[in-house]
Design a protein around this motif. Structure first.
Motif, mmCIF file in Angstrom:
data_model
loop_
_atom_site.group_PDB
_atom_site.id
_atom_site.type_symbol
_atom_site.label_atom_id
_atom_site.label_comp_id
_atom_site.label_asym_id
_atom_site.label_seq_id
_atom_site.Cartn_x
_atom_site.Cartn_y
_atom_site.Cartn_z
ATOM 1 N N PHE A 253 -7.266 9.563 -1.134
ATOM 2 C CA PHE A 253 -6.303 8.649 -0.061
ATOM 3 C C PHE A 253 -7.097 7.553 0.381
ATOM 4 O O PHE A 253 -8.106 7.517 1.153
ATOM 5 N N ASP A 254 -6.651 6.281 -0.101
ATOM 6 C CA ASP A 254 -7.180 5.081 0.612
ATOM 7 C C ASP A 254 -6.890 5.005 1.971
ATOM 8 O O ASP A 254 -5.842 5.332 2.544
ATOM 9 N N PRO A 255 -7.799 4.330 2.837
ATOM 10 C CA PRO A 255 -7.588 4.377 4.513
ATOM 11 C C PRO A 255 -6.537 3.298 4.471
ATOM 12 O O PRO A 255 -6.981 1.929 4.716
ATOM 13 N N LEU A 256 -5.369 3.560 4.410
ATOM 14 C CA LEU A 256 -4.324 2.412 4.634
ATOM 15 C C LEU A 256 -4.248 1.682 5.893
ATOM 16 O O LEU A 256 -3.935 0.551 5.631
ATOM 17 N N GLU A 257 -4.762 2.085 7.082
ATOM 18 C CA GLU A 257 -4.570 1.254 8.172
ATOM 19 C C GLU A 257 -5.688 0.460 8.247
ATOM 20 O O GLU A 257 -5.445 -0.827 8.364
ATOM 21 N N ALA A 258 -6.807 0.835 7.673
ATOM 22 C CA ALA A 258 -7.804 -0.426 7.682
ATOM 23 C C ALA A 258 -7.483 -1.402 6.617
ATOM 24 O O ALA A 258 -7.833 -2.483 6.846
ATOM 25 N N ILE A 259 -6.962 -0.998 5.328
ATOM 26 C CA ILE A 259 -6.491 -1.941 4.515
ATOM 27 C C ILE A 259 -5.541 -2.939 5.000
ATOM 28 O O ILE A 259 -5.472 -4.085 4.615
ATOM 29 N N ALA A 260 -4.484 -2.217 5.712
ATOM 30 C CA ALA A 260 -3.499 -3.019 6.352
ATOM 31 C C ALA A 260 -4.016 -4.123 7.115
ATOM 32 O O ALA A 260 -3.521 -5.339 7.238
ATOM 33 N N ASP A 261 -4.983 -3.850 7.898
ATOM 34 C CA ASP A 261 -5.540 -4.718 8.628
ATOM 35 C C ASP A 261 -6.201 -6.159 8.276
ATOM 36 O O ASP A 261 -6.095 -7.156 8.461
ATOM 37 N N VAL A 262 -6.948 -5.615 7.051
ATOM 38 C CA VAL A 262 -7.431 -6.689 6.098
ATOM 39 C C VAL A 262 -6.315 -7.573 5.367
ATOM 40 O O VAL A 262 -6.341 -8.865 5.433
ATOM 41 N N CYS A 263 -5.102 -6.917 4.984
ATOM 42 C CA CYS A 263 -4.168 -7.694 4.476
ATOM 43 C C CYS A 263 -3.497 -8.525 5.763
ATOM 44 O O CYS A 263 -3.035 -9.826 5.143
ATOM 45 N N GLN A 264 -3.499 -8.112 6.843
ATOM 46 C CA GLN A 264 -2.729 -8.987 7.739
ATOM 47 C C GLN A 264 -3.649 -10.249 8.104
ATOM 48 O O GLN A 264 -2.955 -11.194 8.359
ATOM 49 N N ARG A 265 -4.819 -9.892 8.191
ATOM 50 C CA ARG A 265 -5.703 -11.022 8.289
ATOM 51 C C ARG A 265 -5.805 -11.983 7.282
ATOM 52 O O ARG A 265 -5.934 -13.258 7.681
ATOM 53 N N HIS A 266 -5.601 -11.724 6.058
ATOM 54 C CA HIS A 266 -5.480 -12.817 4.945
ATOM 55 C C HIS A 266 -3.940 -13.019 4.543
ATOM 56 O O HIS A 266 -3.868 -13.931 3.286
ATOM 57 N N GLY A 267 -3.104 -12.588 5.360
ATOM 58 C CA GLY A 267 -1.648 -12.826 4.737
ATOM 59 C C GLY A 267 -1.029 -12.452 3.622
ATOM 60 O O GLY A 267 -0.241 -12.957 3.030
ATOM 61 N N LEU A 268 -1.645 -10.994 3.319
ATOM 62 C CA LEU A 268 -1.325 -10.619 1.808
ATOM 63 C C LEU A 268 -0.281 -9.461 2.011
ATOM 64 O O LEU A 268 -0.019 -8.990 1.140
ATOM 65 N N TRP A 269 0.439 -9.443 3.077
ATOM 66 C CA TRP A 269 1.381 -8.590 3.299
ATOM 67 C C TRP A 269 2.623 -9.033 4.050
ATOM 68 O O TRP A 269 2.353 -9.616 5.206
ATOM 69 N N MET A 270 3.930 -8.820 3.466
ATOM 70 C CA MET A 270 5.205 -9.163 4.146
ATOM 71 C C MET A 270 6.262 -8.442 3.673
ATOM 72 O O MET A 270 6.540 -8.243 2.469
ATOM 73 N N HIS A 271 7.255 -7.836 4.589
ATOM 74 C CA HIS A 271 8.349 -6.993 4.252
ATOM 75 C C HIS A 271 9.356 -7.942 4.135
ATOM 76 O O HIS A 271 9.709 -8.779 5.302
ATOM 77 N N VAL A 272 10.131 -7.935 3.110
ATOM 78 C CA VAL A 272 11.276 -8.688 2.918
ATOM 79 C C VAL A 272 12.517 -7.897 2.292
ATOM 80 O O VAL A 272 12.528 -7.379 1.152
ATOM 81 N N ASP A 273 13.545 -7.806 3.238
ATOM 82 C CA ASP A 273 14.679 -6.972 2.778
ATOM 83 C C ASP A 273 15.028 -7.698 1.696
ATOM 84 O O ASP A 273 15.281 -8.901 1.435
ATOM 85 N N ASN A 274 15.972 -6.990 0.842
ATOM 86 C CA ASN A 274 16.898 -7.500 -0.533
ATOM 87 C C ASN A 274 15.934 -8.079 -1.513
ATOM 88 O O ASN A 274 16.525 -8.916 -2.205
ATOM 89 N N LEU A 275 14.437 -8.211 -1.286
ATOM 90 C CA LEU A 275 13.691 -8.918 -2.265
ATOM 91 C C LEU A 275 13.908 -8.443 -3.857
ATOM 92 O O LEU A 275 13.710 -8.882 -4.719
ATOM 93 N N LEU A 276 14.132 -7.155 -3.958
ATOM 94 C CA LEU A 276 14.361 -6.323 -5.311
ATOM 95 C C LEU A 276 15.562 -7.240 -6.125
ATOM 96 O O LEU A 276 15.235 -7.615 -7.298
ATOM 97 N N LYS A 277 16.533 -7.541 -5.352
ATOM 98 C CA LYS A 277 17.632 -8.224 -6.074
ATOM 99 C C LYS A 277 17.422 -9.582 -6.339
ATOM 100 O O LYS A 277 17.603 -10.080 -7.148
ATOM 101 N N TYR A 278 16.771 -10.317 -5.267
ATOM 102 C CA TYR A 278 16.385 -11.793 -5.381
ATOM 103 C C TYR A 278 15.604 -11.868 -6.350
ATOM 104 O O TYR A 278 15.381 -12.887 -7.221
ATOM 105 N N CYS A 279 14.413 -11.062 -6.762
ATOM 106 C CA CYS A 279 13.278 -11.153 -7.756
ATOM 107 C C CYS A 279 13.850 -10.887 -8.991
ATOM 108 O O CYS A 279 13.642 -11.575 -10.091
ATOM 109 N N HIS A 280 14.675 -9.654 -9.299
ATOM 110 C CA HIS A 280 15.107 -9.260 -10.685
ATOM 111 C C HIS A 280 16.498 -9.528 -10.933
ATOM 112 O O HIS A 280 16.693 -9.381 -12.214
#
Length: 444
Positions: A253-280
């Protein structure tokens, strides 16, 4: 004038259709539900390909066959298939037979619908929504979106596509012309579908930056940070990090919290509702009319890349209804309990060597046969040990006694990966596994 009588079987006789299905289900009950789950029966009846072709008589002819012959065909198909419901089938990450899930699959196959619109799958659209809501709640999410996918590989591909669309929405229309060189990051222990997905989506496998894992197979956040900086220095745009909860081989199991901190620092994560329908979504006018007489948000088919989509939620929903959350929790507790028992018993026996202490229900180990015990310092030890698992696998499969997967891993020679997944397993099955390996390998 055309005959309006329903053609439910070859001779148009609904009674014959019913008789066939009752007979077939009787065979299923006898050969799979009873024999297939019995420890006294074989896991498989191994035949070489050419012999199996002859036994099955696979040729399709112009003339049909009588019902008696069709029933024998059904028996043969089951007889020569691997019984993944067997208590000695440890080969994959899945095993066992849940009667409620099977009942759900029988119902969905009988209804033979496709889950793209509410008008043809009203029950299953609402059911999928409820099951996904419950699954999100288990990981602490109060909102979100999702769909059932045909498997983990497609799910991972969706993740890549959604992340790309979230960062560069114009790529849906303009394709790769709208994109700079992209970089996604995943552990060296990741599932192979990540690179396959990158290739399929036109990103190329070079866009996948492999992050080092520690000795237990978990992504190292510090190396993720280093890889992101390196990609940026090379002119690539980081857009996605794929972490893993339960790697395929080691169950890490990867250390999700530490990885999430890295993602947040580099802007690599964002929650977007309804993205499935917009994308596909493609808004096919013959399916997804916007002036229907019900809420068109219930037409979930535009969220996926498929058109037709089989119903996968009923088997889980029905099993959950029958077991309840507490029953499912007990199953998981039992799997971990049996995993601990197996490890404890291995440590008591000569010839069994753990690759590492398990973190999950994956137990990775070597069986060291008598001729190699105490020979660890020999220069050809690893080479000789690597031949043991394939040979034992051949013996167990040809005897039909059990099935366990094996693989090399990095510099480690072939080892077995035992997965404790079947809810019907007992300590006796764990003991059998150890005893059988000793029996099969006693002359090596």
């Amino acid at each position: 004038m055309a005959d309006s009588k329903p053609l439910l079987s070859r001779d148009g006789d609904p009674m014959a259709a019913e008789a066939l299905l009752r007979d077939v289900f009787g065979i299923v009950v006898d050969e799979i539900i009873w024999k297939g789950t019995s420890a006294s029966e074989k896991v498989c009846e191994w035949k070489e390909p050419e012999e199996l072709k002859q036994l099955l008589d696979l040729e399709l002819r112009s003339q049909g066959e009588p019902q008696e012959q069709i029933l024998e065909r059904c028996r043969a198909v089951i007889h020569y298939s691997v019984k993944t419901c067997h208590p000695r089938f440890f080969n994959q990450l899945f095993s066992g037979l849940d009667p409620h899930a099977l009942a759900g699959r029988i119902i969905t196959e009988s209804l033979n619908t496709s889950q793209y619109t509410y008008e043809i799958a009203p029950v299953f659209v609402l059911m999928e929504e409820e099951v996904l809501k419950k699954l999100r709640a288990l990981v602490g999410w109060s909102s979100g979106d999702g769909v059932f996918c045909p498997g983990g590989s497609i799910s991972n591909m969706y993740a890549v596509n959604l992340a790309r669309y979230q960062r560069y929405p114009d790529c849906k229309r303009r394709g790769l012309r709208a994109l700079p060189p992209l970089a996604l990051f995943t552990s060296e222990e990741c599932h192979y579908s990540i690179k396959k997905g990158a290739a399929f989506l036109g990103l190329g496998t070079d866009s996948v930056r492999v992050v080092k894992a520690d000795e237990r197979g978990r992504m190292i956040p510090e190396d993720l940070e280093r890889q992101i900086s390196l990609a940026e220095a090379e002119g690539a745009v980081p857009f996605l990090v794929i972490a893993t909860s339960g790697t395929t081989v080691l169950g890490a199991f990867d250390p999700l919290e530490a990885i999430a901190d890295v993602c947040q620092r580099h802007g690599l994560w964002m929650h977007v509702d309804n993205l499935l329908k917009y994308c596909h979504g493609s808004q096919a006018s013959y399916l997804f009319q916007q002036d229907k007489f019900y809420d068109v948000a219930l037409d979930t088919g535009d969220k996926v890349v498929q058109c037709g989509r089989r119903v996968d939620c009923l088997k889980l929903w029905l099993m959950w209804k029958a077991q309840g959350g507490q029953g499912l929790e007990c199953r998981i507790d039992q799997a971990f309990s049996l995993t601990r028992y197996l490890v404890k018993e291995m440590k008591k026996r000569e010839g069994f060597e753990l690759v590492m202490e398990p973190e999950f229900v994956n137990v990775c180990f070597w069986f060291v046969p008598p001729s190699l015990r105490g020979q660890q310092e020999s220069p050809d030890y690893s080479e000789r040990l690597a031949k043991v698992a394939p040979l034992l696998k051949e013996r167990m499969v040809k005897e039909g006694s059990m099935m366990i997967g094996y693989q090399p891993h990095g510099t480690k020679s072939n080892f077995f990966r035992m997965v404790v997944a079947n809810p019907a397993l007992t300590r006796a099955d764990m003991d059998f596994l150890l005893n059988e390996l000793e029996r099969l390998g006693q002359d090596l």
